[in-house]
Design an enzyme around this catalytic site. Structure first.
Site, PDB file in Angstrom:
ATOM      1  N   ASP A 123      12.647 -18.502  42.927  1.00 36.58           N
ATOM      2  CA  ASP A 123      11.311 -18.285  42.379  1.00 36.58           C
ATOM      3  C   ASP A 123      10.823 -16.874  42.708  1.00 36.58           C
ATOM      4  OD1 ASP A 123       8.752 -18.419  41.405  1.00 36.58           O
ATOM      5  OD2 ASP A 123       7.998 -19.770  42.975  1.00 36.58           O
ATOM      6  N   ASP A 172       3.800 -17.753  38.208  1.00 35.91           N
ATOM      7  CA  ASP A 172       4.261 -18.177  39.532  1.00 35.91           C
ATOM      8  C   ASP A 172       3.861 -19.622  39.851  1.00 35.91           C
ATOM      9  OD1 ASP A 172       5.518 -17.980  41.961  1.00 35.91           O
ATOM     10  OD2 ASP A 172       3.934 -16.781  42.919  1.00 35.91           O
ATOM     11  N   LYS A 222       6.026 -12.120  42.663  1.00 38.25           N
ATOM     12  CA  LYS A 222       5.622 -12.265  44.062  1.00 38.25           C
ATOM     13  C   LYS A 222       5.785 -10.927  44.796  1.00 38.25           C
ATOM     14  CE  LYS A 222       6.948 -17.127  44.785  1.00 38.25           C
ATOM     15  NZ  LYS A 222       5.607 -17.636  45.108  1.00 38.25           N
ATOM     16  N   ARG A 261       4.941 -26.940  38.824  1.00 38.92           N
ATOM     17  CA  ARG A 261       4.237 -27.990  38.088  1.00 38.92           C
ATOM     18  C   ARG A 261       4.703 -28.068  36.647  1.00 38.92           C
ATOM     19  NH1 ARG A 261      -1.341 -25.199  39.641  1.00 38.92           N
ATOM     20  NH2 ARG A 261       0.019 -24.608  41.370  1.00 38.92           N
TER      21      ARG A 261
END
Ligand code: BES
Ligand code: MN
Ligand code: ZN
Length: 476
Positions: A247, A324, A254, A328
């Site tokens: 991720d 990001d 990030k 979900r």
């Protein structure tokens, strides 16, 4: 001292009791007293291991005891040992307790050293006794009963190790297709494993999941596992895992510091794979579905943008305001798919979903969110029995409102406050009335604090918890 220990004390001319007295040894949990055995005994060392506590001992205390003991034996460079488990006073130590002590020792023995090529060989040469503890004998009452429990727990240890390995693997090795290939190994244990690629997911209109992987050269995958150990007429229980193999945050990139940790963003999927392994290995009498939502979240010319709107398999539309907040999204389609296809008794999903859960609960409880009090209660109890603790946080319409959106059915972020709760509210929109629980394991699955039964970065959190839940309530 118990009877066997008394005998040992006598044959050693009182060396054990004298040493205990001299050292004022109180046998508290996690303390040890080590003496070199007198020359005439066929032993090198006698280690007295404490487990006494203030409260009644839980099974998890026995696991911690076994883990600590394993560490002590390793430090002593022991290759084999005989473990004498007896109560100094009256009671017999229950077979379940003995087995749990052994279980703890096995859990502690885990190492992830496959990438330590050169260095490892060198160390081996220097110290040819570096293989650690190879054999642990046990002397206890009711060995047959212990053996039976021990062998079932053996499957669970394997499952935990599967999960730890997956979390520890770097993302250049473990990408979605590789993860799926490893899940395929479960067929050897009698698990049915299907792998859906991007074409099949497009047919199912899983655009929430597919959007997350769209900037990666690695294809997204959905793995569906079935273990049918229960009665034919029994509705299955289902576990769904977030499997973001890396991720970066996507276009909502990030910051660099600590980004390497995001190789562990598939901890939920790792747990589900490990759990299926555990249940199949111990031939659990339950029908269990495991679903892995696998994707890699990368920034790229083809990546999805903040502001994009996607239509999920459920038909609900989502405005992606932050790429990001991707966990979900992959879970939305995986949960909906699981519910539609299998009509399960319940669904539990696991996900390293939010940094906010670390702020709220730290690293010693997973966040629990649920639409069902009974399921929550059962999870809390399984948590105490295994030491994989969960803490319930609220859901409610006020929070749900926070993800309402002007131009689509919902947005994928809720704002500054209650970040873990709004993420859970998002998931709840994809489960209808199926009894459901979401475990946010961002704080417990990876970067784990070292403890008696785990020294590795990936903890395998959830395998023992959910194995316990199934064993306690959903078998037979
Ligand atoms: N994988 C992260 C959550 C995470 C953070 C896991 C730290 C483990 C350790 C997740 O995909 C994420 O990025 N969440 C965002 C959500 C936000 C954009 C609403 C977060 O927590 O910052
Ligand atoms: Mn993210
Ligand atoms: Zn993530």
């Amino acid at each position: 001292l118990g009877i066997i220990a008394q005998g040992l004390d006598e044959t050693s001319g009182g060396a054990v009791s004298r040493a205990m007295k001299t050292a004022k040894f109180k046998a508290k949990q996690g303390t040890f007293m080590e003496i070199l055995a007198p020359a005439h005994l066929k032993l090198d060392r006698i280690i007295v291991a404490g487990i006494a506590g203030d409260d009644k001992l839980t099974l998890h205390d026995w696991e911690r005891f076994g883990g600590g003991l394993f560490a002590k034996l390793s430090a002593a460079k022991a290759i084999s040992a005989t473990l004498v488990l007896e109560d100094a006073g009256k009671d017999e130590i229950a077979p379940e307790e003995v087995a749990r002590a052994l279980h703890g020792a096995y859990l502690r023995s885990y190492k992830f050293d496959i990438y330590k090529g050169k260095l490892k060989d060198k160390k081996k040469e220097e110290n040819n006794n570096d293989n650690g503890v190879e054999k642990l004998n046990v002397q206890c009452a009711k060995p047959a009963a212990v053996r039976k429990i021990h062998s079932a727990l053996g499957g669970v240890v394997q499952g935990v190790f599967v999960a730890r390995d997956l979390v520890n693997e770097p993302a250049n090795i473990l990408f979605p297709a590789e993860f799926a290939a490893r899940a395929k190994n479960l067929t050897k244990l009698g698990v049915k494993v299907e792998v859906l690629g991007e074409k099949q997911m497009e047919k199912l209109e899983m655009h929430a999941l597919l959007g997350v992987g769209q900037g990666s050269v690695r294809d997204s995958q959905l793995v569906v596992m079935q273990w049918n150990g229960g009665r034919k007429d029994q509705k299955p229980v289902a576990f769904v895992g977030k499997g973001v193999t890396f991720d970066t945050g996507g276009i909502s990139l990030k910051p660099g510091a600590g980004m390497g940790d995001m190789k562990g963003d598939m901890g939920g999927a790792a747990c589900v794979a490990g759990l299926m392994h555990a249940l199949a290995a111990r031939k659990a009498k339950a029908n269990v579905i495991g679903v892995l939502a696998l994707a890699e979240n990368m920034p790229d010319a083809a990546a999805q943008r903040p502001g994009d709107v996607v239509t999920s398999m459920s038909g609900q539309t989502i405005e992606i305001l932050n790429t990001d907040a991707e966990g979900r999204l992959v879970l939305a389609d995986a949960l909906w798919y699981t519910k539609e296809r299998f009509k399960p008794q319940f669904m539990i999903n696991l996900a390293t979903l939010t940094g906010a859960i670390l702020v709220a609960l730290g690293q010693n409880h997973a966040g629990l969110f649920s639409n069902n009090d009974d399921l929550s209660q059962r999870l809390a109890e399984a948590g105490l029995a295994t030491g994989e603790k969960v803490w319930r946080l609220p859901l409610g319409p006020e929070y749900d409102k926070m993800i309402d959106c002007d131009i689509a059915d919902m947005k994928n972020i809720g704002g500054r406050y209650a970040g873990s709760i709004t993420a859970a509210q998002f998931l709840q929109r994809f489960v209808d009335d199926v009894p459901w629980a979401h475990l946010d394991i961002a704080g417990t699955a990876m970067n784990s604090p070292k403890n008696e039964i785990n020294q590795s970065w990936g903890s395998g959190f959830g395998v023992r918890l959910l194995n316990q839940l199934v064993a306690d309530h959903y078998e037979g």
